[in-house]
Each structure stands twice: as structure tokens, then as C-alpha cells.
Design an enzyme around this catalytic site. Structure first.
Site, PDB file in Angstrom:
ATOM      1  N   ALA A  18      40.650  34.785  39.347  1.00  0.00           N
ATOM      2  CA  ALA A  18      40.306  35.006  37.936  1.00  0.00           C
ATOM      3  C   ALA A  18      38.893  35.535  37.723  1.00  0.00           C
ATOM      4  CB  ALA A  18      40.483  33.709  37.145  1.00  0.00           C
ATOM      5  N   ARG A  20      37.946  38.562  38.229  1.00  0.00           N
ATOM      6  CA  ARG A  20      38.004  39.969  37.793  1.00  0.00           C
ATOM      7  C   ARG A  20      39.448  40.362  37.559  1.00  0.00           C
ATOM      8  NH1 ARG A  20      36.772  40.162  43.364  1.00  0.00           N
ATOM      9  NH2 ARG A  20      34.562  40.212  42.814  1.00  0.00           N
ATOM     10  N   GLY A  21      39.645  41.573  37.052  1.00  0.00           N
ATOM     11  CA  GLY A  21      40.965  42.181  36.956  1.00  0.00           C
ATOM     12  C   GLY A  21      41.964  41.436  36.096  1.00  0.00           C
ATOM     13  N   ILE A  22      43.211  41.378  36.564  1.00  0.00           N
ATOM     14  CA  ILE A  22      44.313  40.813  35.789  1.00  0.00           C
ATOM     15  C   ILE A  22      44.091  39.327  35.529  1.00  0.00           C
ATOM     16  CG2 ILE A  22      46.783  40.289  35.845  1.00  0.00           C
ATOM     17  CD1 ILE A  22      47.071  42.902  37.561  1.00  0.00           C
ATOM     18  N   LYS A  42      37.205  33.523  45.047  1.00  0.00           N
ATOM     19  CA  LYS A  42      36.296  33.486  46.194  1.00  0.00           C
ATOM     20  C   LYS A  42      34.873  33.889  45.865  1.00  0.00           C
ATOM     21  CE  LYS A  42      38.323  36.293  48.960  1.00  0.00           C
ATOM     22  NZ  LYS A  42      38.531  37.076  50.194  1.00  0.00           N
ATOM     23  N   TYR A 168      53.760  44.305  53.197  1.00  0.00           N
ATOM     24  CA  TYR A 168      53.336  44.032  51.817  1.00  0.00           C
ATOM     25  C   TYR A 168      54.528  43.626  50.953  1.00  0.00           C
ATOM     26  CZ  TYR A 168      51.675  44.804  47.052  1.00  0.00           C
ATOM     27  OH  TYR A 168      51.374  44.651  45.719  1.00  0.00           O
ATOM     28  N   LYS A 172      54.986  40.090  48.849  1.00  0.00           N
ATOM     29  CA  LYS A 172      55.162  39.994  47.388  1.00  0.00           C
ATOM     30  C   LYS A 172      56.498  39.361  47.038  1.00  0.00           C
ATOM     31  CE  LYS A 172      52.677  40.931  44.683  1.00  0.00           C
ATOM     32  NZ  LYS A 172      51.532  40.170  44.119  1.00  0.00           N
TER      33      LYS A 172
END
Length: 508
Positions: A18, A20-22, A42, A168, A172
Site C-alpha cells: 500500500a 504506492r500504486g493500486i 516493504k 507469472y 497469479k
């Protein structure tokens, strides 16, 4: 934009990634209601290239009206997760919502994926999501309306989403399998859902993957924040859903999606794991297998091969070939040929098509008079494009977006002139920059293109894009409604490719 309702006031959200970004966007949306936000990420010290820390995010959350608890958490470390959860419960009295947002990505094939990259994706995406959920669940079960929300896609088992980045995709889908399993395991106690964007979202990761200019084809993180808010304010009976942001927001009455765009009106890049043909409603994971679109595609392919009494049709006959959709496409192009087009284009396209109408086809816009049709061109092709005949027709009828066809491996592009053994690591960034940059011929500043090959490619795209649009869009045939983006992508890919954009076999 979706307005706040105040329903999350006093609720405690534990959000991984949390800073940055979404993750931060979801936190700020909840903070406007007066929610408590645990920032489990982190970054405690400023990063040399990435924006924000858990402390700068905390300041923004409190400025928006919420309460923040920054915690240094690497979801690969179980004890850090446990410590943060205990601190959250001690500070705010419990946990009402968990958002598993932290994720790692490496879009590499099996042989190119280093073990440390594999471990990173599995540890963060699958193991981290599982352990954080496990640690929070005892506290979530005590909440009046508890939710777990994973930022993960519907499990589309179409092989195209595995072939180019198997590791990947597995990681996901592991997050999505947590949704599938935990939604049933805790039904009636805790809502567990997944959220995924319909289009690319502009984040630091997208800048890294796409390079300069990629943001124009992206939406803001706000769209996922609004969709998450909508989900998290629903009752806990709303569970086991795999939700696409735009579809949910349309159902909630949102109409202006330009508000979410970085560049309103600019074409948007579709996100991974969503087939063009798939009806991406908020849905349960139907059938626990391949997408309905893939099943119907396979069914359609088999029905095309069978005659009315079950015998296989003679698709190789001259009559069948002459009346086929692929042949009709080339007939339209041949009929629109002119010396002017040949003079201004100076390119030879070769198409290697597989399937019922497979074979080699060509468009020669270099030789005097030009030609288009079945067989190899009279001169060596500048570029060879490989795909199935069914996908070829879908592209030229606007049913398959070319960007998605290329990204998913349905479209492969080869420059026969490529002889280099070494691959330029920056080719993806440069290629997508060209695609974005050339969407509207005539726009942009050539000075932004530092590589001479890029400049030459862009010049070719600009005049050839208009030629192809004229060739097809003015023709009164079943291909009249071809979309301009199909043509522009073809021009970008197929003309003036720099050898540095290719691998040792000549493929992009």
C-alpha cells in the site's frame, strides 16, 4: 467516479503493497470515509527509482481523513506478517478487511525465468497471499462484515495466457485459487473475492514494462480503487466472485470512464488474462476450466471441419479457398491496388496462416503494379506474419484487437533480415512505445525518438497507416468495418523493423 458513502468509517483495512500504486489508491479511497489503514509494505526508506514509502503513504492517508499505521512488511517473511497483524489489532481493535495487493511480475518464458524470479513470484503472489489471509482470518471472523479482496484475474485456462509467461500466470492464478477455495471454506463468515482491471493500469510496474509513453494507453489507479470500494461495502454474502473493474462500475451506474483515463480518448491497452471474446461480467468461476470463449472457439473450429453428414469438408478445394473469408480479404486488397499505393508503401508482407484456410499468402506493395493473394510474393518479403486463419479473419473484422493478439502470442512477427544472435533487452519498451506513439498518424514530436530506426519506422507507419485505412475502409464489402487500430498495428509491426527488435530466429 464513484462517490464515497461513509460505509467504511471506523473499519480497519490491512492492505499489502500500500505504499504506492493500486494499494495506495484503495487506501486513500477508504480513508475518505474515515477508515483505519494498515500500510503493510516493504519500502521504509526512499527508493532510488520508485515513488513513496510507507510513511509518505501514511501522511497522504491521514490528510484524506483516515488513520494510518505504517508497518514494514515483506510478505515473503511470515513473522513480519504476524507482527503487523498483531500491531494492527492492538492499535485498532481488530481487522475488518484484507486486501492482498502485493505482487511480483516477470513476463519471461520458461527457459528465460531465473530461479530467483520464480521464487519471488511464487513467494509474493501465492505464498504471501495465502499466509496473510491465514494470519488475518481469525480476526476477520470477528468482524460484522469481513472481506478479503485479492488483486488477481479470473482463471482463464486458454493456453495463450501460459505460453509466454508460464511462471507469472501460475503465480497469479494461485492468488485466484485462494479466492476459489477460501470463499467456499469461509462462506457465511468472510467474503472472499477477486478484482482485476479490464485495461492496463498506470503504475510503476507498467512504466518498467512498457517504457516511455505507455501511460497514454492506461487508466488511473482510481478505477480499481472505486471498484474495490464498491466490493468492500457489499454484504459478506457477496463472495466467490471474479470481478472486472469496468463491468462492475457500469452496473453501479458509472458512465464517464474518460475520467479514469490518463489520456482521454486515446486507445486503451487490454490487460492480461481477458480474452477479447469473453463476456467479462462479475462472475463466479464458471465451469472451473477454460473460458467459455475458448470452448466455443474450439467447438466452432470442429464444426467448420465437419460436413452436414459428419464427413470432413474439402477445405483445400479451389472452390472452398476462393470463397473463404481469408481469400475475400485478399480479393478486396487486390481490387484496391494502385501504383500510388505501391510507390508510397514499398513493403512486401507475407502471411503464414494455419488452420482450415492455412497456407502462405502475400501482399506486395513494392513490385510494379502490386499484387495480393495466395502463395509467396515474387520478391523476398520484408516481414512475415504468422497466425491462424481464424484469428486473421477476426482481426480484419474488428473482433480481435491486434495489441492483444501480439501480446498473447496469437500473432507472431518475423523479419527475415534478422541475423543477430543477441537480443536487445529494451525491444519491448521500444516496440510498445512505437505502437502507442503512432496511434494517430501525424501527431507527436519526432525529436522524442532517439533511435534512427524508430524514426524511420514511424515515418513509414504514418503514411502507410492512411494507405491501409483507405484500402479497406472505402471498400463496400464484409470487411468494410475494419478498425483503424488493426491497420496501424500491422504497419508498425510489419514495416522497417530494426534487427535489434528480433530474437536469434528473427521473431519479435
Amino acid at each position: 467516479m464513484l462517490p464515497n458513502t461513509g460505509k467504511l468509517a471506523g473499519c480497519t483495512l490491512f492492505i499489502t503493497g500500500a505504499s504506492r500504486g493500486i494499494g495506495k489508491a484503495i487506501a486513500l479511497k477508504a480513508a475518505k470515509d474515515g477508515a483505519n489503514i494498515v500500510i503493510a509494505a516493504k519500502t521504509a526508506e526512499p527508493h532510488p527509482t520508485l515513488p513513496g514509502t510507507i510513511y509518505t503513504a501514511a501522511a497522504e492517508i491521514e490528510a484524506a481523513g483516515g488513520k494510518a499505521l505504517p508497518c514494514v512488511v515483506n510478505v515473503r517473511e511470515e513473522q513480519q506478517i504476524v507482527n503487523a497483524v498483531e500491531k494492527a489489532v492492538k492499535t485498532f481493535g481488530g481487522i475488518d478487511i484484507l486486501v492482498n495487493n502485493a505482487s511480483a511480475i516477470s513476463l519471461t518464458g520458461t527457459l528465460e525465468t531465473e530461479t530467483k524470479k520464480l521464487n519471488l513470484m511464487m513467494d509474493v503472489n501465492v505464498r504471501g497471499t495465502y499466509l496473510t489471509s491465514k494470519t488475518c482470518l481469525p480476526h476477520l471472523r470477528k468482524s460484522r462484515n469481513p472481506h478479503i479482496l485479492n488483486l488477481s484475474p479470473p482463471m482463464n485456462l486458454n493456453p495463450m495466457w501460459f505460453k509466454n509467461h508460464c511462471a507469472y500466470t501460475i503465480s497469479k492464478y494461485g492468488m485466484s485459487m485462494c479466492v476459489l477455495g477460501m470463499a467456499e471454506e469461509f462462506r457465511g463468515e468472510v467474503a472472499v473475492n477477486a478484482l482485476w482491471p479490464k485495461t492496463a493500469i498506470h503504475t510503476a510496474a507498467m512504466d518498467m514494462l512498457g517504457g516511455s509513453g505507455i501511460e497514454k494507453q492506461c487508466r488511473k489507479t482510481d478505477i480499481l480503487a472505486d471498484a474495490a470500494y464498491c466490493i468492500l461495502t457489499k454484504p459478506k454474502s457477496f463472495t466467490g466472485n471474479f470481478i472486472i473493474d469496468e463491468v462492475l462500475l457500469r452496473e453501479e451506474g458509472v458512465k464517464d470512464f474518460d475520467a479514469y483515463a490518463i489520456a482521454p480518448g486515446h486507445p486503451l491497452m487490454p490487460d492480461f488474462f481477458l480474452d477479447v471474446e469473453t463476456d467479462t461480467r462479475a462472475t463466479k468461476q464458471e465451469g472451473y476450466g477454460a473460458s467459455q470463449a475458448l470452448k466455443e472457439e474450439k467447438k466452432g473450429s470442429s464444426s467448420l471441419q465437419e460436413g452436414p453428414v459428419g464427413a470432413k469438408a474439402d477445405t483445400g478445394s479451389a472452390a472452398a479457398m476462393a470463397s473463404s473469408p481469408v481469400a475475400e480479404t485478399f480479393r478486396v486488397i487486390q481490387g484496391a491496388m494502385s501504383e500510388e499505393y505501391v510507390r508510397t508503401t514499398q513493403g512486401v508482407f507475407q502471411f503464414e496462416l494455419s488452420g482450415d484456410e492455412g497456407g502462405t499468402w502475400h501482399i506486395d506493395l513494392k513490385t510494379e503494379g502490386g499484387s495480393a493473394g495466395f502463395g509467396k510474393p515474387a520478391v523476398t518479403a520484408d516481414v512475415v506474419m504468422s497466425m491462424s486463419s481464424a484469428d486473421f479473419v477476426k482481426m480484419f473484422t474488428g473482433k480481435l484487437k491486434p495489441t492483444l493478439a501480439f501480446m498473447s502470442g496469437k500473432l507472431r512477427i518475423k523479419d527475415p533480415r534478422c541475423v543477430l544472435e543477441d537480443v536487445s533487452v529494451g525491444w519491448q519498451k521500444r516496440f510498445w512505445f512505437l505502437v502507442i506513439y503512432s496511434k494517430k498518424p501525424g501527431n507527436g514530436n519526432d525529436a522524442e525518438l532517439s533511435h534512427t530506426g524508430d524514426k524511420e519506422c514511424l515515418r513509414t507507419v504514418r503514411h502507410t497507416g492512411s494507405v491501409w485505412c483507405h484500402l479497406i475502409s472505402n471498400e463496400k464489402s464484409l470487411f468494410r468495418e475494419v478498425k483503424q487500430q488493426v491497420l496501424l498495428l500491422l504497419c508498425t509491426c510489419l514495416l522497417s523493423l530494426d534487427p535489434l527488435l528480433c530474437d536469434s530466429n528473427g521473431y519479435l
